[in-house]
Design a protein around this motif. Structure first.
Motif, short mmCIF file in Angstrom:
data_model
loop_
_atom_site.label_atom_id
_atom_site.label_comp_id
_atom_site.label_asym_id
_atom_site.label_seq_id
_atom_site.Cartn_x
_atom_site.Cartn_y
_atom_site.Cartn_z
N PHE A 167 1.08 -1.26 0.01
CA PHE A 167 -0.03 0.04 0.26
C PHE A 167 0.52 1.13 0.08
CE2 PHE A 167 -2.45 3.23 2.67
CZ PHE A 167 -3.65 3.41 1.70
N HIS A 168 1.10 2.18 -0.91
CA HIS A 168 1.45 3.49 -1.60
C HIS A 168 0.62 4.33 -0.69
CE1 HIS A 168 4.91 4.94 -2.28
NE2 HIS A 168 3.94 6.30 -3.24
N LEU A 169 0.91 4.97 0.05
CA LEU A 169 0.09 6.32 -0.15
C LEU A 169 1.37 7.59 -0.40
CD1 LEU A 169 -2.33 8.09 1.07
CD2 LEU A 169 -1.23 8.29 3.38
N GLU A 170 1.09 9.04 -1.13
CA GLU A 170 1.51 10.02 -1.54
C GLU A 170 0.81 11.09 -1.30
OE1 GLU A 170 4.10 11.87 -5.39
OE2 GLU A 170 3.18 9.86 -5.44
N ILE A 171 1.62 12.05 -0.48
CA ILE A 171 1.04 13.90 0.00
C ILE A 171 1.41 14.55 -1.10
CG2 ILE A 171 0.59 15.17 1.31
CD1 ILE A 171 -0.10 12.80 3.84
N SER A 172 1.31 15.05 -1.82
CA SER A 172 1.95 16.53 -2.39
C SER A 172 1.57 17.82 -2.43
CB SER A 172 1.91 16.01 -3.94
OG SER A 172 0.84 15.74 -4.59
N ALA A 173 2.30 18.59 -2.61
CA ALA A 173 2.06 20.08 -2.98
C ALA A 173 2.43 21.37 -3.18
CB ALA A 173 1.48 20.61 -0.58
N GLY A 174 2.06 21.90 -4.20
CA GLY A 174 2.30 22.35 -5.29
C GLY A 174 1.58 23.53 -5.58
N LEU A 175 2.23 24.74 -6.96
CA LEU A 175 1.30 25.49 -7.25
C LEU A 175 -0.10 25.17 -8.46
CD1 LEU A 175 4.43 27.92 -7.17
CD2 LEU A 175 2.60 27.97 -5.52
N SER A 176 -0.51 25.72 -8.08
CA SER A 176 -1.49 25.01 -9.04
C SER A 176 -0.92 25.99 -10.80
CB SER A 176 -2.55 26.02 -9.21
OG SER A 176 -3.83 26.12 -10.64
N GLU A 177 -0.99 25.06 -12.02
CA GLU A 177 -1.13 25.74 -12.93
C GLU A 177 -1.97 26.66 -13.49
OE1 GLU A 177 0.69 22.34 -15.28
OE2 GLU A 177 1.84 21.95 -14.42
N GLU A 178 -3.28 25.87 -13.29
CA GLU A 178 -4.47 26.22 -14.22
C GLU A 178 -4.93 28.52 -14.00
OE1 GLU A 178 -4.61 23.37 -12.29
OE2 GLU A 178 -4.91 22.31 -14.37
N ALA A 179 -4.53 28.72 -12.12
CA ALA A 179 -4.82 29.60 -11.45
C ALA A 179 -3.67 29.91 -11.14
CB ALA A 179 -6.22 29.55 -10.55
N ALA A 180 -3.24 31.48 -11.22
CA ALA A 180 -2.61 31.87 -10.15
C ALA A 180 -2.77 32.53 -8.32
CB ALA A 180 -2.19 33.38 -10.52
N VAL B 113 -7.24 12.91 -3.85
CA VAL B 113 -8.30 13.86 -3.11
C VAL B 113 -7.30 15.14 -4.04
CG1 VAL B 113 -9.25 14.78 -1.29
CG2 VAL B 113 -9.20 13.12 -0.90
N ARG B 114 -8.15 15.87 -4.29
CA ARG B 114 -7.53 17.48 -4.85
C ARG B 114 -8.00 18.03 -4.39
NH1 ARG B 114 -4.87 18.86 -9.71
NH2 ARG B 114 -4.83 20.81 -10.18
N LEU B 115 -7.10 19.12 -3.16
CA LEU B 115 -7.61 20.15 -2.55
C LEU B 115 -7.31 21.55 -3.66
CD1 LEU B 115 -6.98 19.52 1.51
CD2 LEU B 115 -9.19 19.55 0.06
N SER B 116 -8.17 22.51 -3.82
CA SER B 116 -7.17 23.49 -4.30
C SER B 116 -7.66 24.79 -2.83
CB SER B 116 -7.83 23.96 -5.69
OG SER B 116 -7.89 25.04 -5.96
N LEU B 117 -6.53 25.84 -3.14
CA LEU B 117 -6.51 26.80 -1.83
C LEU B 117 -5.95 27.94 -2.18
CD1 LEU B 117 -6.08 24.26 1.76
CD2 LEU B 117 -8.24 24.93 0.83
N PRO B 118 -6.30 29.08 -1.80
CA PRO B 118 -5.69 30.67 -1.87
C PRO B 118 -4.48 30.19 -1.22
CG PRO B 118 -7.90 30.46 -1.24
CD PRO B 118 -7.69 29.01 -1.18
N ILE B 119 -3.69 30.68 -1.79
CA ILE B 119 -2.32 31.21 -1.21
C ILE B 119 -2.21 31.95 -0.45
CG2 ILE B 119 0.53 30.96 -1.06
CD1 ILE B 119 0.40 29.84 -4.13
N GLU B 120 -2.16 32.28 1.29
CA GLU B 120 -1.97 32.97 1.94
C GLU B 120 -1.25 33.10 3.19
OE1 GLU B 120 -6.54 32.93 3.54
OE2 GLU B 120 -7.32 33.69 1.79
#
Length: 583
Positions: A490-503, A570-577
């Motif tokens: 069982f492989h679990l991956e968590i990643s956090a990066g900048l969105s390519e669609e929205a600034a 699961v894909r979370l899209s959050l404003p960068i603050e």
């Protein structure tokens, strides 16, 4: 400056302009429309007059043609003219009989200027009398007729229809009739085109106007008025239109109403100087042009009194509201002469007194509710996870794996310290992922080689601010529902990066290769109305959705999907603050 642009006074001026400009435009347009209507009515009146007179001309010429054809086909005298060997007296009486009949028709059809009769057998030409002509003019007409009727080539174009001809500088309509081109006798009629407009001589046209007959190229066939000039000509491209039009000649604009007779090849046109036609309308147009300025003056006076009676009390009310907002609770509005504003000011003064006695703060209540919800979430410690971790520590101690025991205890202490000590509603993304690393390291101790995990984060996002414990429910769900020791690792991956669609947007993804979910479950999770019916449902997911909606007001997004080739994502899209001082 922005507030001044949105002030009531500015909006009132804009409203007045929005009313005044269309009103003035309508008045101007109405004047020009009325002018156009009058021109249209004048055009229709003249058009009907021209059409009716042109039809009368065509009907009269048709009757003349019938008379000529009847003479050629049935008149005994005309038939004798083709017979050779007539005595002089027989020829004379035959010729006179025909001319007397023509004179009778000429007396009835006043438009016919001349009937002529030619006998090829005797080579004689007989003309009816034309009043007001000189002997020289009659000689020119006799010469022209003789030239045309003596040869078949010249005679052929004059038969079968009325033809425009020029004799001695004047235009005529000519019709010549014979049994055939080989006949030695023919009869014809000449009509001066200038005389065809005589029924319209009494038409009351403006100064400089005239009734003209022109050909299909626009050449004038009648004598024009002196104001038109010698070289006056109508545009030939408009002669085939039975309508009205305007054109310019020698810097003067003319209004023309024309109708064409395709059978005769002529156009009957009423031509009037545009300045004379619109002379009466110009005064009306001037009144229409001045009227909007009087209306504008009235609107300006109205605007002044409206501002004095309505806008000023409203501005006083707004000023009082601003003073109350700044803490000047002693503010009172003065009385007004208008009953409505008197009641409004009294209600405002009473409201100020009530505000001094009430302590209502909706925003503070919402903050308290969020704090209570956060406190409840912090207290949700999974007893199964705690017991399983203690069991792992016991087994490692039994195996005398003291280094692993210390490592597991360190991760457990850091995990619960974070859960119990986090008091702020917002933490950094780095803190959240470090907390999840402690949780997953403990799970790694439990499942050993059957479980692997990976956490990656963009360096610029480690200090980004997010709601606390916003990612943990999805990691716990993955460990609870996705792992299966009977299958592959069982492989679990968590990643956090900048969105390519929205600034200014970050993307946090939690993905695994576990059992995944059905399409129906994914559709339910992605539904905006998602609400688990029991505590066994994804209550943590519902909690996260509610918090995101409350904190970001629609600026955050969450999406559930399957992972390839299997698993859950699961894909979370959050404003960068960033919190103050963190960036």
């Amino acid at each position: 400056m922005k507030n001044r642009k949105n002030s009531l006074g500015v909006r009132l001026i804009q409203l007045s302009a929005a009313i005044t400009i269309p009103l003035l435009s309508v008045l101007f347009a109405g004047g020009y429309y009325a002018k156009g209507i009058v021109l249209d009515q004048v055009s229709r009146s003249y058009q009907n007059l021209v059409n009716s007179n042109l039809k009368m001309m065509e009907s009269s010429l048709e009757d003349i043609t019938i008379n000529l054809v009847d003479i050629v086909d049935h008149d005994v005298n005309f038939l004798q003219l083709n017979q050779p060997g007539l005595t002089e007296s027989e020829y004379y009486f035959a010729r006179m009989g025909i001319m007397q009949r023509n004179q009778a028709y000429q007396a009835y059809y006043h438009s016919v200027d001349m009937f002529y009769l030619y006998s090829g057998v005797n080579d004689t030409l007989t003309l009816s009398n034309v009043l007001g002509t000189t002997e020289d003019y009659m000689d020119q007409m006799r010469e022209w007729i003789t030239e045309k009727v003596q040869t078949e080539d010249n005679l052929e174009p004059l038969q079968y229809k009325w033809t425009i001809v020029n004799i001695a500088g004047e235009y005529y309509l000519n019709r010549t009739v014979s049994n055939n081109l080989g006949n030695t006798a023919c009869i014809g009629a000449l009509i001066r085109i200038d005389s065809m407009r005589s029924p319209l001589d009494n038409l009351n046209l403006q100064s400089g106007g005239d009734v003209l007959i022109v050909d299909n190229q626009g050449n004038i066939l009648t004598s024009p008025s002196e104001s038109m000039g010698y070289d006056f000509k109508l545009p030939g491209e408009k002669m085939n239109l039975n309508s009205s039009f305007s054109f310019t000649h020698d810097s003067l604009k003319w209004f023309v109403v024309s109708s064409q007779s395709s059978a005769l090849g002529i156009n009957l046109s009423v031509v009037i100087p545009a300045s004379e036609l619109l002379q009466g309308l110009n005064t009306f147009q001037m009144i229409i042009n001045i009227l909007p300025f009087f209306i504008l003056l009235i609107l300006l006076v109205y605007l002044y009194y409206f501002r004095r009676m309505v806008i000023r009390p409203i501005l006083d009310l707004l000023s009082g509201i601003h003073r109350i907002r700044n803490g000047a609770m002693e503010t009172k509005l003065p009385g007004s002469n208008l009953v409505e504003f008197q009641a409004l000011n009294q209600a405002f003064n009473n409201m100020v007194v009530e505000i001094q006695d009430l302590r209502i703060d909706i925003y503070e209540e919402r903050i308290n509710a969020q704090k209570a919800e956060m406190k409840h979430l912090q207290m949700q410690i999974n007893p199964h996870f705690f017991l399983n971790t203690l069991n792992i520590i016991f087994q490692l101690a039994d195996l005398k794996r003291f280094e692993l025991v210390k490592k597991t205890v360190r991760h457990l202490v850091q995990y619960f310290r974070f859960m119990l000590q986090v008091k702020d509603n917002r933490i950094t993304l780095g803190q959240e992922l470090e907390h999840l690393r402690n949780y997953l390291e403990i799970q790694k101790m439990r499942y050993q080689q059957s479980f692997e995990f990976q956490i990656t984060i963009a360096e610029e996002l480690s200090l980004a601010s997010i709601p606390s414990l916003i990612v943990q429910p999805f990691v716990e769900n993955a460990m609870l529902h996705g792992i299966s020791l009977k299958e592959e690792i069982f492989h679990l991956e968590i990643s956090a990066g900048l969105s390519e669609e929205a600034a200014d947007t970050m993307i946090i993804e939690i993905s695994d290769n576990g059992k995944g979910s059905s399409a129906e479950e994914l559709q339910e999770l992605n539904s905006p109305d998602y609400n688990p019916v029991t505590d066994e449902g994804h209550i943590g997911i519902w909690n996260v959705k509610q918090r995101l909606a409350m904190i970001y007001q629609g600026r955050a997004g969450i999406n559930f999907s399957g992972n390839q080739p299997s698993g859950f994502r699961v894909r979370l899209s959050l404003p960068i603050e960033y919190t103050e001082g963190e960036r």
